[in-house]
Design an enzyme around this catalytic site. Structure first.
Site, PDB file in Angstrom:
ATOM      1  N   ASP A 277      51.158 -16.173  82.898  1.00  8.25           N
ATOM      2  CA  ASP A 277      51.915 -14.952  83.163  1.00  8.25           C
ATOM      3  C   ASP A 277      51.585 -14.207  84.457  1.00  8.25           C
ATOM      4  O   ASP A 277      52.454 -13.937  85.246  1.00  8.25           O
ATOM      5  CB  ASP A 277      51.740 -13.965  82.000  1.00  8.25           C
TER       6      ASP A 277
ATOM      7  N   TRP B 175      45.138 -14.730  83.613  1.00 11.14           N
ATOM      8  CA  TRP B 175      45.341 -15.990  84.349  1.00 11.14           C
ATOM      9  C   TRP B 175      44.898 -15.893  85.813  1.00 11.14           C
ATOM     10  O   TRP B 175      45.275 -16.721  86.632  1.00 11.14           O
ATOM     11  CB  TRP B 175      46.824 -16.395  84.293  1.00 11.14           C
TER      12      TRP B 175
ATOM     13  N   GLU C 287      40.750 -16.929  73.425  1.00 11.60           N
ATOM     14  CA  GLU C 287      41.928 -17.147  74.265  1.00 11.60           C
ATOM     15  C   GLU C 287      41.512 -17.660  75.649  1.00 11.60           C
ATOM     16  O   GLU C 287      42.085 -18.598  76.178  1.00 11.60           O
ATOM     17  CB  GLU C 287      42.708 -15.834  74.354  1.00 11.60           C
TER      18      GLU C 287
ATOM     19  N   GLY D 264      54.048 -19.917  81.756  1.00 15.59           N
ATOM     20  CA  GLY D 264      52.954 -19.882  80.785  1.00 15.59           C
ATOM     21  C   GLY D 264      51.694 -19.254  81.373  1.00 15.59           C
ATOM     22  O   GLY D 264      50.736 -19.007  80.659  1.00 15.59           O
TER      23      GLY D 264
ATOM     24  N   ARG E 149      44.103  -7.674  80.980  1.00 14.88           N
ATOM     25  CA  ARG E 149      45.544  -7.916  80.837  1.00 14.88           C
ATOM     26  C   ARG E 149      46.297  -7.697  82.163  1.00 14.88           C
ATOM     27  O   ARG E 149      45.767  -7.092  83.093  1.00 14.88           O
ATOM     28  CB  ARG E 149      46.117  -6.966  79.768  1.00 14.88           C
TER      29      ARG E 149
ATOM     30  N   TRP F 248      54.980 -23.534  74.161  1.00 15.66           N
ATOM     31  CA  TRP F 248      53.929 -24.527  74.468  1.00 15.66           C
ATOM     32  C   TRP F 248      52.724 -24.366  73.562  1.00 15.66           C
ATOM     33  O   TRP F 248      52.028 -25.343  73.278  1.00 15.66           O
ATOM     34  CB  TRP F 248      53.616 -24.632  75.955  1.00 15.66           C
TER      35      TRP F 248
HETATM   36  C1  GLC Z   1      50.747 -15.369  76.927  1.00 21.83           C
HETATM   37  C2  GLC Z   1      50.343 -16.600  77.739  1.00 21.83           C
HETATM   38  C3  GLC Z   1      51.243 -17.766  77.402  1.00 21.83           C
HETATM   39  C4  GLC Z   1      51.213 -18.008  75.904  1.00 21.83           C
HETATM   40  C5  GLC Z   1      51.469 -16.727  75.090  1.00 21.83           C
HETATM   41  C6  GLC Z   1      51.146 -16.894  73.619  1.00 21.83           C
HETATM   42  O1  GLC Z   1      52.019 -14.924  77.257  1.00 21.83           O
HETATM   43  O2  GLC Z   1      50.382 -16.319  79.106  1.00 21.83           O
HETATM   44  O3  GLC Z   1      50.881 -18.921  78.089  1.00 21.83           O
HETATM   45  O4  GLC Z   1      52.117 -18.984  75.564  1.00 21.83           O
HETATM   46  O5  GLC Z   1      50.680 -15.673  75.557  1.00 21.83           O
HETATM   47  O6  GLC Z   1      49.854 -17.364  73.431  1.00 21.83           O
END
Ligand code: GLC
Length: 418
Positions: free
Chosen positions: A163, A348, A390, A161, A196, A35
């Site tokens: 995590d 997240w 980020e 996405g 993290r 994504w």
């Molecule tokens: C982490 C994020 C994810 C993203 C990836 C690369 O795993 O949670 O959404 O795609 O990093 O940026």
């Protein structure tokens, strides 16, 4: 402003490798993510259409025989990342992970096609991507909609996405962790541990990965055997939108994807059952343990992105969203600060992410233009003040995680110019 635009373009160009773009230029993410690439392509479409199309071609070139497009493609076999291509041990032509991510790529392509006058050869290339995306969406409905209700399951938190969102906590707690688990995290060498995911989260992530690997990534078996299976509102909202957008795209290319039409009716009908009147909210559902997941996270409001044909519910969701972060200078937090799981700086579980704001904005703009404009204004202000990180702290906009973050730069361009 002009300067911010130039910085955004530079972030993308600097993070670009051969035909694809890294999520950031530091060592945190040395590969192509599904994504991320879609958002990045949208950013390129404002200044280099060749890069935009190449980014997507490269992503779909990693598609598996069964139709899945993996969440990571490891183009140059970098081993500094964990879990890297050796840990996953799979891929079709390109070494990859064995799970997927939200299919935002479909909506992105539709947006690029709608907003630009593409020449014949560009349209031919897009058509060939569109055909692969049909196979991708069919894969979701064939393998992940196990009850045939038009809604799909994710079988690993990484597929969402988001995590370490608290949405996964209770489901992940029930995963029986491998007794002989042994692995070495690399993210903590390049990023602060207070921002993290925790060790207990990683233990779950890697246990699940090992089980998929043991099942040789067989698409039916890894779902039926998975210790983690969630029907997520955010993910399904993106998929429903993708399905609608793919049908529209197909018309432009005289392709017949009519079989997708009946999916939509069914999906919407099923999804609405996850709206809980008492809380005026949608909640994800732990399919494995038969339990509603009562966490007030921003991804529950991605429902607006799905463009449900139910104005009453849409309005109620918007009213609730207006109260979500109402007093604050920056929003949206990934989790409501009033929710007990909220953590201000941890990934997240609280910080503001630009892609969440973008998804909400895209869902709002045809329903409440005034509120949508406010979301755009606040997001642009944050990015113009702090540039492209980020994620961010909602109280003061402080930068968190990686810098030079590609999708923050790419989506800045989209917010600015769409
Ligand atoms: C982490 C994020 C994810 C993203 C990836 C690369 O795993 O949670 O959404 O795609 O990093 O940026």
């Amino acid at each position: 402003m002009k300067e911010t635009i130039e910085i955004a373009k530079k972030v993308l160009k600097t993070n670009r490798r051969s035909g694809y773009t890294l999520p950031t230029n530091n060592e945190l993410y040395p590969a192509q993510w599904n994504w991320d690439s879609a958002f990045i392509s949208l950013g390129y479409s404002y200044f280099n259409m060749e890069y935009a199309i190449e980014e997507l071609e490269k992503l779909v070139s990693g598609q598996w025989e069964d139709g899945m497009i993996p969440h990571i493609l490891f183009h140059d076999n970098d081993e500094s990342y964990f879990p890297n291509h050796k840990t996953w041990g799979c891929g079709n032509k390109i070494p990859s992970s064995g799970i997927t991510q939200p299919p935002i790529i479909v909506t992105v392509i539709k947006k690029i096609v709608d907003q630009n006058k593409l020449d014949q050869s560009q349209m031919k290339r897009i058509e060939s991507i569109v055909k692969k995306l049909k196979k991708y969406l069919d894969w979701f409905y064939n393998y992940r909609d196990t009850s045939k209700i038009g809604l799909v399951s994710i079988i690993h938190p990484w597929e969402s996405g988001l995590d370490n969102s608290p949405i996964w906590d209770s489901s992940l707690d029930k995963v029986k962790i491998d007794e002989n688990l042994s692995y070495e995290r690399r993210d903590l060498n390049v990023s602060r541990s207070s921002n993290r995911p925790l060790k207990k989260d990683y233990d779950g992530y890697i246990t699940l990965l090992n089980q998929f690997k043991k099942n040789k990534y067989n698409p039916s078996k890894i779902v039926s055997d998975s210790m983690f299976n969630v029907i997520d509102i955010g993910f399904n909202s993106i998929l429903i939108r993708a399905t609608k957008d793919l049908i529209e795209l197909a018309k432009k290319f005289n392709l017949n994807f009519a079989d997708l039409e009946n999916k939509i009716l069914k999906s919407e009908e099923s999804l609405i059952k996850f709206y809980k009147d008492k809380d005026q909210s949608f909640f994800s559902y732990d399919f494995k343990n038969h339990k509603l997941i009562n966490v007030d996270a921003i991804s529950n409001y991605f429902i607006l992105f799905a463009n449900l044909q139910n104005q009453d519910i849409n309005n109620r969701v918007i009213n609730k969203l207006k109260k979500y972060n109402s007093q604050k200078e920056y929003f949206f937090t990934t989790v409501n600060p009033k929710d007990k799981t909220f953590e201000e700086t941890r990934y997240w579980r609280g910080p503001v992410w630009i892609n969440s704001n973008w998804i909400i904005y895209q869902g709002l703009k045809n329903k409440d233009i005034k509120f949508a404009k406010l979301v755009k204004k606040i997001t642009l202000k944050l990015l113009e003040e702090k540039n492209f990180h980020e994620y961010y702290n909602y109280t003061n906009g402080a930068c968190l995680g990686a810098n030079n973050f590609s999708w923050s730069a790419a989506l800045y361009l989209d917010f600015k110019f769409e």
